[in-house]
Design a protein around this motif. Structure first.
Motif: not given
Length: 700
Positions: A5, A9, A11, A28-30, A33
C-alpha cells in the motif's frame, strides 16, 4: 510491490506494463474505491536525480492537461525510495498491441484514432507542452474506442531547450522527426511528424524507416524519402495518403502548421467530396537554392574591360551633303491628285456594288444554356443557325440539358455552327451483389462509392449460423442508381441464441435422449454408436460430440452419442478377499480400501470399521494392458497393497490357485492377507461396514 500500500491508500494489485524508466501496476484506491494505474520509478534510478526530475516532469506535464484524450493524473507521491504517480486506469489495450494483432487497420479506424491523438496534441500544444515521444506504445485504446495519450516522461515546455541531454537524444528513433535526429530544437511540428509515422504504421503494418542500428534509422529520417503508403497498401485513399505525406515532410515549415489544422484535415479526408483528390504536391525548392551547384562559363581576363568598352562606344554618323534645292512646280502634282481621286471614287463605287451583290445575312446567336437539347436545337433552327454537340460527363444537370454554348451573345452568319455542350446527367452506378457478404464489408465498399451511412438501412432477417450476413438487398443486382439520391436497404442474418451444453456422459440412453429433446437439440438418425467400454456400464453414455460439456450450442444443433455396450470381451473380473485386523482387538480400527484397475483410478472402494480380524471382499476388473492395485489404509497410514494382473485372472479362470502378492509398506506393520487385491472404480465411499461401488462396465 504486489500487495503493498502506497501512501496508506493505493493497494498494488498486479503489474500491467513497464518502460525504460518506470514500471506500471494496476492498483486500487481504498479511499475512493476505484481502480487506478500506479507508475513507479525503477529501483535503479531512485538515486539518479536526472531520472527523478524527468519522472516528476511527467507528472507536472500531464497534470497540467485536462482532456478526454489525455490520461488524467490523480496523485503524485514518494514513500521511502519509491517515487510513484497515480493516474487514470484504462480498460483496453495499447495501439502497439492492436497494430501487431490487426495491421493494417481499417482506414476509418486509423483516421478515427489519429484524429483523437491530434486533438490531444492540440490541447497539449495549446498549454505549451510538447510530448516528444508519440508512438503506438504510448497510445491506449479503451474498450469504448476512446484514445488516451500517456507517458509524458520526456515532455518539455514548448519554450524549453533542445531534446539533447548530455550528448544523447531522447525519444524513440523509429518515430522521431528529422530535427529530433539532428538534436536541434523540437516543437509542435515534431509531434505531428511522429503522428504521421504512427498513421503510416497503422495503415501499412510496418515502419517507414528501418535499419541495423539506431544511427542508421536516424540518418534515414534525415536523408531518405518515405515509400508512399499506397504502394504498400493500395486500399488507402489518396486523401488519407496526402495527410500522411504532409505530416512527414522533412522540413517543418512544409508540414501542418498545427495539430488543429491536421485534425481538421483528418475530419474531412474520408468525405465523398475528396474521394477523387489528386496527390499532394510540394514546392521543389531546389532551383531556388542560392547555394546549389551551377555550371557557369569561365571568365576571360579582359572580358569585363571589353564589355565596358562596348558600352562606352557611341555610333558614328556619316555626314551627308545638303540636298540641292530645286524650284517647285504645282501643275504636275495637281493633275496627278485629280486622277488619283477619280480612280479611288470609281473603286469605291465598284466595291459597294459588288458587296451589295454578295452580302451575307447575319443573325444574333440566341442563349440556349440550361435548355433541353430539343428546345435548344429548335431555337437555333429558328435563328437560321446549325449546331454541333459535345458531351459533358462532369455536369450535375439533368441528362440532355445544355450546360454551355460557344459562341454566345454575338452576331454570326446564317448557317454558322454553334457548339452545344450537353450534360450526360448524373453518373449512375450498377448495383453489385452484396448477398453473402458481411454488412461491415458492404458498408465500406458503398462508402468508397460516396454513399453515406444515412442512405443505408439495415433490418434483421432470419437466424443463421453466422450473424450480420446480408440475405436480401435493394436495389437489386444490376439496377442503376444515382449515388447522391439512392436509398439502399439490406436484410441481414441474426445470430443464434446459445446456451451451455450439459454433461450427458454417464446418463442412460433414455435419459440422454430426453435431455436432448428438452433442449430442442437434434439426434441424427445415425447419431448413436455403441462401443465396448471399461468406464461406463452397459446402456450409459460414454461420449457426446461435437458439443462437449459447457460448450456453446444453439437450439436445433445436432448432437451425437456413444453408448456403452458393456465390458469388452477380454475384460477379467476378480474377487479378492483382504484380511484385516484392528490395531488393538476389541477396539474399532477404520480401514479404507482404494482401488485402481481397468475401470477406475484411485477409487475409494469402501471404508470399514473392524473390531476383530476379518476378511474384506473386493471386486476388481483387469485387462490385458491394465492391472489392478488395491491399497489398504488404516486411517491415513498405508498398511498393505495388493496387485492383480490379467495373468491372475486367466489362472483363476483355468482353476489355478492365485498366490497372494502383497506389497508391504516400509516401516508399517504388514497386515496378514490371503491374496492380492485389484482396484475397482466408482464414486462414493462406505462407512461403518457399508460399501459403495458403481456397477462394472461403461464408457472408455
Amino acid at each position: 510491490m504486489i500487495g503493498k500500500k502506497l501512501g496508506g491508500r493505493y493497494e498494488i494489485l498486479e503489474r500491467i506494463g513497464g518502460g525504460g524508466m518506470a514500471l506500471v501496476y494496476k492498483g486500487h484506491d481504498l479511499l475512493l474505491n476505484r481502480k487506478v494505474a500506479v507508475k513507479v520509478l525503477r529501483q535503479q534510478y531512485v538515486h539518479d536525480e536526472e531520472f527523478i526530475r524527468r519522472f516528476r516532469r511527467e507528472a507536472q506535464a500531464a497534470a497540467s492537461l485536462s482532456h478526454p484524450n489525455v490520461v488524467s493524473i490523480y496523485d503524485v507521491g514518494q514513500e521511502g525510495e519509491v517515487h510513484y504517480i497515480v493516474m487514470e486506469y484504462i480498460e483496453g489495450t495499447t495501439l502497439n498491441d492492436l497494430i501487431k494483432e490487426k495491421a493494417p487497420l481499417q482506414v476509418e479506424d486509423a483516421v478515427h484514432y489519429a484524429g483523437q491523438i491530434a486533438d490531444a496534441l492540440d490541447h497539449a500544444h495549446h498549454n505549451e507542452i510538447i510530448h516528444r515521444d508519440i508512438k503506438p506504445h504510448n497510445i491506449l485504446i479503451g474498450k469504448n474506442g476512446r484514445v488516451k495519450v500517456t507517458d509524458f516522461g520526456i515532455a518539455r515546455a514548448a519554450t524549453s531547450s533542445t531534446i539533447t541531454q548530455t550528448g544523447s537524444v531522447v525519444g524513440s528513433v523509429h518515430y522521431f522527426s528529422p530535427e529530433h535526429a539532428k538534436g536541434t530544437n523540437t516543437g509542435e511540428k515534431s509531434d505531428l511528424y511522429s503522428l504521421g509515422i504512427v498513421m503510416y504504421q497503422m495503415l501499412t503494418g510496418r515502419l517507414p524507416f528501418l535499419g541495423e542500428s539506431p544511427i542508421s534509422v536516424a540518418l534515414k529520417h534525415l536523408q531518405e524519402d518515405v515509400e508512399e503508403p499506397r504502394k504498400v497498401n493500395p486500399l488507402i485513399p489518396q486523401s488519407v495518403e496526402n495527410v500522411i505525406l504532409k505530416a512527414m515532410r522533412k522540413k517543418p515549415e512544409e508540414r501542418y502548421q498545427s495539430a488543429k489544422q491536421m485534425m481538421a484535415d483528418l475530419e474531412t479526408c474520408l468525405s465523398p467530396e475528396r474521394r477523387n483528390e489528386p496527390k499532394v504536391a510540394f514546392w521543389d525548392a531546389e532551383m531556388m537554392d542560392e547555394e546549389r551547384t551551377l555550371v557557369m562559363p569561365a571568365i576571360r581576363p579582359n572580358q569585363l574591360a571589353d564589355y565596358k568598352d562596348e558600352e562606352d562606344e557611341k555610333p558614328a554618323y556619316r555626314e551627308e551633303p545638303e540636298p540641292v534645292k530645286k524650284k517647285s512646280s504645282w501643275v504636275k502634282p495637281t493633275i496627278w491628285i485629280i486622277i488619283l481621286l477619280i480612280i479611288l471614287g470609281g473603286m469605291w463605287y465598284l466595291v459597294g456594288y459588288v458587296k451589295k451583290m454578295f452580302a451575307i445575312e447575319t443573325v444574333e446567336v440566341p442563349n440556349v444554356v440550361n435548355e433541353t437539347l430539343t428546345q435548344a436545337q429548335a431555337d437555333l433552327t429558328a435563328a437560321k443557325l446549325s449546331w454541333t454537340i459535345e458531351h459533358d460527363k462532369d455536369s450535375k444537370l439533368p441528362k440532355d440539358t445544355v450546360v454551355r454554348q460557344d459562341p454566345n451573345g454575338i452576331r454570326m452568319n446564317v448557317g454558322t455552327k454553334v457548339t452545344l455542350y450537353v450534360s450526360d446527367g448524373v453518373p449512375k452506378v450498377k448495383m453489385e451483389s452484396y448477398i453473402g457478404q458481411s454488412i461491415k464489408d458492404a458498408r465500406l465498399k458503398l462508402q468508397a462509392l460516396g454513399i453515406k451511412d444515412e442512405q443505408i438501412t439495415v433490418t434483421q432477417g432470419t437466424t443463421e449460423d453466422t450473424p450480420d450476413i446480408i440475405q436480401k438487398q435493394t436495389p437489386l443486382v444490376g439496377e442503376e442508381f444515382e449515388v447522391e439520391k439512392v436509398a439502399i436497404a439490406f436484410t441481414v442474418s441474426k445470430a443464434k441464441e446459445t446456451f451451455k451444453m450439459p454433461d450427458l456422459v454417464g446418463l442412460s440412453e433414455s435419459d440422454a435422449k430426453a435431455q436432448i429433446a428438452k433442449l430442442n437439440l437434434k439426434l441424427p438418425v445415425n447419431g448413436i454408436t455403441r462401443e465396448k467400454s471399461y468406464k461406463q456400464p452397459k446402456g450409459k453414455v460414454i461420449q457426446q460430440f461435437p458439443f462437449d460439456k459447457n460448450a456453446d450450442v444453439s437450439a436445433g444443433s445436432e448432437i451425437n452419442l456413444v453408448i456403452s455396450d458393456g465390458l469388452p470381451e477380454d475384460a477379467g473380473q476378480l474377487n479378492v478377499s483382504i484380511p484385516v485386523k484392528p490395531t488393538e482387538e476389541g477396539k474399532d480400527s477404520e480401514f479404507k480400501i482404494v482401488v485402481s484397475d481397468a475401470q477406475y483410478e484411485n477409487f475409494e472402494y469402501k471404508t470399514e470399521k473392524v473390531t476383530k480380524p476379518q476378511n474384506l471382499d473386493v471386486k476388481v476388473i483387469v485387462s490385458p494392458d491394465k492391472k489392478a492395485v488395491i491399497l489398504i489404509k488404516e486411517g491415513d497410514n498405508l498398511v498393505n497393497s495388493i496387485t492383480r494382473t490379467y495373468q491372475d485372472y486367466l489362472d483363476q479362470k483355468n482353476g489355478k490357485n492365485v498366490a497372494p502378492t502383497p506389497s508391504p509398506t516400509p516401516g508399517i506393520k504388514q497386515q496378514q492377507n490371503n491374496g492380492p487385491a485389484i482396484p475397482a472404480g466408482g464414486t462414493g465411499s462406505g462407512t461403518n461396514g457399508s460399501t459403495s461401488k458403481p456397477g462394472t462396465g461403461g464408457g472408455n
